[in-house]
Design an enzyme around this catalytic site. Structure first.
Site, PDB file in Angstrom:
ATOM      1  N   LYS A  12       0.836  -1.209   0.000  1.00  0.00           N
ATOM      2  CA  LYS A  12       0.000   0.000   0.000  1.00  0.00           C
ATOM      3  C   LYS A  12       0.864   1.249   0.000  1.00  0.00           C
ATOM      4  CE  LYS A  12      -3.878  -0.123   0.012  1.00  0.00           C
ATOM      5  NZ  LYS A  12      -4.758  -0.309  -1.176  1.00  0.00           N
TER       6      LYS A  12
ATOM      7  N   TYR B 162       1.834   0.274  -4.646  1.00  0.00           N
ATOM      8  CA  TYR B 162       0.611   0.979  -5.064  1.00  0.00           C
ATOM      9  C   TYR B 162       0.644   2.362  -4.425  1.00  0.00           C
ATOM     10  CZ  TYR B 162      -1.720  -3.377  -6.565  1.00  0.00           C
ATOM     11  OH  TYR B 162      -2.068  -4.537  -7.203  1.00  0.00           O
TER      12      TYR B 162
ATOM     13  N   GLU C  11       0.057   0.708  -9.995  1.00  0.00           N
ATOM     14  CA  GLU C  11      -1.217   0.817 -10.718  1.00  0.00           C
ATOM     15  C   GLU C  11      -1.097   1.502 -12.078  1.00  0.00           C
ATOM     16  OE1 GLU C  11      -0.535   2.363  -7.891  1.00  0.00           O
ATOM     17  OE2 GLU C  11      -0.983   4.502  -8.067  1.00  0.00           O
TER      18      GLU C  11
END
Ligand SMILES: NC(=O)c1ccc[n+]([C@@H]2O[C@H](COP(=O)([O-])OP(=O)(O)OC[C@H]3O[C@@H](n4cnc5c(N)ncnc54)[C@H](O)[C@@H]3O)[C@@H](O)[C@H]2O)c1
Length: 372
Positions: free
Chosen positions: A75, A94, A118
């Site tokens: 994350k 990400y 992404e």
């Protein structure tokens, strides 16, 4: 290169950015791998497994951030981590920058290099580091939907595949991309009657070649959607308009047409959802009811199956991580246009157009920062 893997600290995040096999591969390429103690536990990988793979375990996140030249995460860094990011450090994770100006500014101020999973994109438009999570969410959507169809949860009290002499449930899937295809395969495997709708005729043609006989394919328009939701026991939302909010295909007033106790699993909730009454829920509290229809809208579904998701994610990220480590970010991005598109923030400049647009910031072509 020294590669660091801190433990994820975002709430309910049990994934880890590198599995022991990945650590071993990086070590084989001559790199040093440092892992924060306990980083793999949420996905079932003990510190000992990383040690056996040749990695070093460090006690704190601070030590990992302070010494690694490249940080690999799952994350985006959250606020307590921002002060740990160092100038010239390469971050591969990400980010979803366009959703957070404070995060974007924090990375700009850090002077680091941010390569976002992404936005790594192949020439055919595929997002190879997002695909595995859509595969997980698509398959999981059927398992979750099947559970909430149980009477105890307020569902219709239906078994997805029926039994001999009793009809199976009807699963309607909006969107036939990665989520929709995986949902359809899973539902069909359970013996459900499946109808999948998409607006792309080439996609429908492809699906007609590969889908089993209990999956019917239908062009997506308002008329067909309304006809289908009236008969749906389980409705899956899996549409995507890249870079945009999901289209609202099921309106609030449409819910009245649905069967009482029908279940909606709107996987597209992370892009606003394709059902007007959807809002994001959590794993602790995943469902709510509107007009007798159960809504499930967990925005990070893959987190429920952390081990599978970690393995699926790292299968896709590891080759890129190895390239970045072997060649350094500049040479790696020069040689691979997909990775070049992953560059979002470099030494204070925003190098991804969508992020610059989102916050009215200056956009610097990624090629320009490579030649500095
Ligand atoms: N909730 C979660 O945990 C989670 C996890 C992974 C992915 N997602 C989300 O799921 C969504 C779908 O992802 P994907 O990887 O399958 O995308 P994708 O691009 O592979 O597929 C999207 C499909 O939607 C179709 N589509 C567009 N407009 C349509 C319409 N009006 N009617 C029917 N179909 C339409 C497209 O033709 C395409 O085939 C995305 O929003 C993604 O972010 C959510």
């Amino acid at each position: 290169m020294r590669i660091g893997v801190p433990k994820e600290i975002k709430a309910n995040e049990y994934r880890v950015a590198l599995v022991p096999a990945g650590a071993a591969a990086l070590v084989q390429h001559g790199h040093e791998v440092v892992i924060e103690g306990g980083a793999g536990e949420g996905s079932g990988f003990s510190d000992d497994l990383y040690l056996e793979a040749g990695a070093t375990i460090l006690d704190t996140a601070e030590e990992v951030w302070a010494t690694a030249e490249m940080i690999v995460k799952v994350k985006e860094p959250i606020e307590p981590e921002w002060s740990l990011i160092r100038e010239d450090q390469l971050l591969f994770t990400y980010f979803h920058f366009a959703a957070s100006e404070p995060l974007t500014r924090a990375l700009m101020e850090s002077g680091s290099i941010a390569v976002a999973y992404e936005t790594v994109q192949l020439s055919n438009g595929e997002l190879p580091l997002l695909t595995p999570m859509s595969e997980v969410a698509g398959r999981l959507s059927i398992l979750e939907g099947a559970k909430y169809l149980e009477r105890f949860y307020g569902g219709r009290g239906l078994l997805l595949g029926g039994v001999p002499g009793v009809l199976p449930a009807h699963v309607v899937i909006l969107g036939g991309g990665v989520v929709g295809t995986n949902a359809a395969k899973m539902a069909a495997g359970f013996g459900a009657r499946v109808t999948l709708l998409d607006i792309s005729l080439p996609r429908l043609r492809y699906l007609s070649d590969v889908m089993p006989a209990n999956v019917n394919l239908l062009y997506s328009n308002r008329y067909n959607i309304l006809e289908q939701i009236e008969q749906a026991d389980l409705l899956i939302g899996g549409v995507l308009l890249p870079g945009k909010k999901a289209p609202s295909l099921v309106k609030r007033e449409d819910l009245k047409r649905m069967l009482p106790g029908a279940v909606i699993v709107d996987v597209a909730v992370d892009q606003g959802g394709c059902v007007e009454t959807i809002y994001p829920t959590t794993h602790e509290n995943p469902i709510y009811e509107v007009d007798g229809v159960i809504h499930y809208a967990v925005a990070n579904m893959p987190g429920a199956v952390a081990r599978t998701s970690t393995l699926a994610l790292t299968n896709a990220t590891l080759p890129y991580a190895i390239t970045l480590a072997n060649k350094g970010w500049k040479a790696a991005c020069l040689e691979d246009p997909a990775l070049l598109l992953g560059l979002n923030v470099v030494h204070g400049d925003v190098t991804y157009e969508g992020v610059a647009e989102a916050f009215d910031m200056e956009f610097v072509e990624p090629e320009a920062v490579l030649s500095r």
